[in-house]
Design a protein around this motif. Sequence first.
Motif, short mmCIF file in Angstrom:
data_model
loop_
_atom_site.label_atom_id
_atom_site.label_comp_id
_atom_site.label_asym_id
_atom_site.label_seq_id
_atom_site.Cartn_x
_atom_site.Cartn_y
_atom_site.Cartn_z
N ILE A 4 8.76 3.75 -0.99
CA ILE A 4 7.56 4.19 -0.27
C ILE A 4 6.44 4.50 -1.25
CG2 ILE A 4 6.58 6.08 1.12
CD1 ILE A 4 9.33 6.26 2.52
N ASP A 5 6.78 5.23 -2.30
CA ASP A 5 5.78 5.62 -3.30
C ASP A 5 5.21 4.39 -4.00
OD1 ASP A 5 4.47 7.87 -4.72
OD2 ASP A 5 5.52 7.02 -6.45
N ARG A 6 6.09 3.46 -4.37
CA ARG A 6 5.63 2.24 -5.05
C ARG A 6 4.69 1.46 -4.15
NH1 ARG A 6 5.75 -2.69 -4.74
NH2 ARG A 6 7.09 -2.69 -2.91
N TYR A 7 5.08 1.28 -2.88
CA TYR A 7 4.27 0.48 -1.97
C TYR A 7 2.95 1.17 -1.64
CZ TYR A 7 3.02 -2.50 1.97
OH TYR A 7 2.36 -3.36 2.81
N SER A 8 2.98 2.49 -1.50
CA SER A 8 1.73 3.20 -1.19
C SER A 8 0.72 3.05 -2.32
CB SER A 8 2.00 4.68 -0.90
OG SER A 8 2.25 5.39 -2.09
N HIS A 9 1.21 3.05 -3.57
CA HIS A 9 0.31 2.82 -4.69
C HIS A 9 -0.22 1.38 -4.67
CE1 HIS A 9 1.97 6.60 -6.33
NE2 HIS A 9 0.80 6.66 -6.95
N GLU A 10 0.65 0.45 -4.30
CA GLU A 10 0.25 -0.95 -4.27
C GLU A 10 -0.87 -1.20 -3.27
OE1 GLU A 10 2.29 -4.98 -2.55
OE2 GLU A 10 3.52 -3.81 -3.96
N ILE A 11 -0.78 -0.57 -2.10
CA ILE A 11 -1.81 -0.78 -1.07
C ILE A 11 -2.87 0.31 -1.07
CG2 ILE A 11 -0.22 -2.11 0.38
CD1 ILE A 11 -0.02 0.36 2.21
N GLN A 12 -2.76 1.25 -2.01
CA GLN A 12 -3.72 2.34 -2.17
C GLN A 12 -3.86 3.17 -0.89
OE1 GLN A 12 -7.38 0.97 -3.96
NE2 GLN A 12 -6.29 -0.26 -5.47
N LEU A 13 -2.72 3.53 -0.32
CA LEU A 13 -2.67 4.39 0.86
C LEU A 13 -1.81 5.60 0.52
CD1 LEU A 13 -3.33 4.76 3.92
CD2 LEU A 13 -1.14 3.63 4.38
N PRO A 14 -2.43 6.75 0.22
CA PRO A 14 -1.64 7.92 -0.17
C PRO A 14 -0.66 8.34 0.93
CG PRO A 14 -3.97 8.25 -0.62
CD PRO A 14 -3.86 7.00 0.21
N TRP A 15 0.46 8.91 0.52
CA TRP A 15 1.46 9.36 1.49
C TRP A 15 1.90 10.78 1.15
CZ3 TRP A 15 6.68 10.64 0.52
CH2 TRP A 15 7.10 10.46 -0.81
N PHE A 16 2.39 11.48 2.17
CA PHE A 16 3.02 12.78 1.94
C PHE A 16 4.02 13.00 3.07
CE2 PHE A 16 -0.96 13.42 4.18
CZ PHE A 16 -0.72 14.38 5.15
N ALA A 17 4.74 14.11 3.03
CA ALA A 17 5.85 14.30 3.96
C ALA A 17 6.00 15.76 4.34
CB ALA A 17 7.15 13.79 3.33
#
Length: 200
Positions: A4-17
């Motif tokens: 999830i972290d890798r992909y969020s950086h790839e698409i430049q969409l920050p994530w949290f939980a």
Amino acid sequence: YEEIDRYSHEIQLPWFASCWDESSVHFISGFHPPFLKVASASVTDLPLLRAYRDTGIPVVMSTGMSETQEVVAAVDELGPSLAYLLHCTATYPCAVEELNLKAIHTLQWAFPNILVGFSSHAVSPWPALCAAAMGASMIEAHLTLDRTMFGSDQAASLEPHAFAKLVEEVRTFERARGDGVKRLYESEIPIKNKLRRVNV
């Protein structure tokens, strides 16, 4: 989570939980998210709130299934780490009569130094759009590929087309809101010259 972290950086969409115990707080904070999220169910879990606070990461807290004094105690425990309070009714899906959007204003009045948003469990994008119009600083909405899928959140979630519509309409509202200054627009001048009989 690493994927999830890798992909969020790839698409430049920050994530949290949302974290439901102290070890999860430490685990998720290791990814350096922009926020950590306190779920409504955890508002009264003061040791958990202290773990959130001690990370130094800004916190977003939903306030579903909470009375005023419980929210006040949680706000006091989180201190300056609390960035957003989200008004929320924790039923899935939430009946329109129980959305109580005016509570957004109640929280804004009670906590003037904290940004107030709205966490929607409605099956329509309209309550969240109304919340934006009422001054919500953050909108949380659940997203699902199919509302008939298994799981307690599915029925309270928006499918992609409805979620996209919500985002589009909130962005349109932000453009339409303006700055509040009453002015004459250039586009009005020809109409003014044509229709106004007396000019001051």
